[in-house]
Design a protein around this motif. Structure first.
Motif, PDB file in Angstrom:
ATOM      1  N   GLN A  69       0.819  -1.210   0.000  1.00  0.00           N
ATOM      2  CA  GLN A  69       0.000   0.000   0.000  1.00  0.00           C
ATOM      3  C   GLN A  69       0.852   1.259   0.000  1.00  0.00           C
ATOM      4  N   ASP A  79      -1.784  -2.138  -4.221  1.00  0.00           N
ATOM      5  CA  ASP A  79      -3.201  -1.975  -3.901  1.00  0.00           C
ATOM      6  C   ASP A  79      -3.669  -0.572  -4.280  1.00  0.00           C
ATOM      7  N   GLU A  84      -6.806   0.265  -4.726  1.00  0.00           N
ATOM      8  CA  GLU A  84      -8.124   0.573  -4.165  1.00  0.00           C
ATOM      9  C   GLU A  84      -8.016   1.392  -2.883  1.00  0.00           C
ATOM     10  N   HIS A  85      -7.006   1.107  -2.080  1.00  0.00           N
ATOM     11  CA  HIS A  85      -6.906   1.759  -0.773  1.00  0.00           C
ATOM     12  C   HIS A  85      -5.630   2.578  -0.613  1.00  0.00           C
ATOM     13  N   SER A  86      -4.973   2.904  -1.723  1.00  0.00           N
ATOM     14  CA  SER A  86      -3.739   3.699  -1.662  1.00  0.00           C
ATOM     15  C   SER A  86      -3.663   4.626  -2.862  1.00  0.00           C
ATOM     16  N   LYS A 117      -8.738  -0.109  -8.646  1.00  0.00           N
ATOM     17  CA  LYS A 117      -9.614   0.754  -7.852  1.00  0.00           C
ATOM     18  C   LYS A 117     -11.035   0.732  -8.381  1.00  0.00           C
TER      19      LYS A 117
END
Length: 251
Positions: A26, A47, A49-51, A77
């Motif tokens: 991340q 990642d 989606e969350h970074s 994402k």
């Protein structure tokens, strides 16, 4: 291309239900990617989606991963056409798709991956084909990434049969926290209800001869061995931020 060879080695292992273990990032740092990929992993996931990874950072991180002979993966994402194209042209060897709702949802996404006539993705000179130097080899060998849809909601679980019937799927991947949330038992991944769901997932994956995957959050070799013994074969091992916070948790 050695990269295609390495991708196919992982694909064959998943087909034969042999464990393939990777890392999860991340933190958008090429130096960290170089350190992580020097360890005993076959692939490293960034990642998205969350970074926050910008395209230039993605290229440099993929370079660092490939320098150690490992395959760069990305969890997307938005699963959008632009995002898929950018990641493939940066050199992603595997794509992990979050929030898959059902098989029809996944099929629409897959159309964006492949070149015509199988799909609709445009192709040009990019890092993935050495900026044109390997263009014809890249196109003629019909390069395509390892495909991993995530099972992290009840809707996807209810359509798991049809998802597993899609031949391009190399493995699916349980997102334990999102799936437990969808089940109304947020974070209770050791509850009987959740463990029963995992057993159902393992059995149906075996029925369709598809690899089963789960993200192991805890950096525990004991838990990793337990998951392999249960039959999971595609396993992202913990994540950089968790490992760092565990290490610096002074008591």
């Amino acid at each position: 291309m050695n990269k295609i060879k390495n991708i196919n080695i992982i694909r064959k292992k998943l087909k034969n239900n042999k464990p393939s273990i990777g890392a999860w990032m991340q933190i958008p740092s090429p130096s960290l990617a170089e350190i992580i990929s020097s360890q005993n992993f076959e692939w490293v996931v960034i990642d998205l989606e969350h970074s926050q990874f910008n395209p230039e950072a993605i290229k440099n991180i993929f370079r660092a991963i490939e320098l150690n002979g490992k395959i760069p993966f990305a969890r997307l994402k938005s699963n959008s056409e632009d995002e898929i194209k950018t990641l493939l042209e940066c050199g992603a060897g595997g794509l992990i798709f979050p929030n898959i709702k059902n098989s029809n949802h996944l099929k629409k996404i897959l159309e964006k991956i492949y070149l015509p006539p199988k799909g609709s993705r445009g192709v040009g000179f990019s890092r993935a084909n050495l900026y044109g130097k390997d263009f014809y080899n890249y196109v003629n060998k019909n390069y395509y990434p390892i495909i991993i849809p995530m099972i992290e909601n009840i809707e996807a679980l209810n359509d798991i049969d049809n998802i597993l019937k899609i031949k391009e799927v190399d493995s699916t991947l349980i997102g334990p926290y999102d799936l437990s949330s969808s089940m109304g038992i947020v974070g209770k991944i050791q509850s009987q209800k959740f463990l029963k769901t995992l057993n159902f997932y393992l059995n149906i994956s075996k029925k369709y001869n598809k690899a089963s995957g789960i993200h192991l959050i805890d950096p525990s070799n004991i838990k990793l061995k337990s998951l392999i013994k249960k039959g999971f074969s595609f396993i992202p091992f913990s994540l950089d931020v968790r490992i760092i916070s565990e290490f610096y948790n002074i008591k």
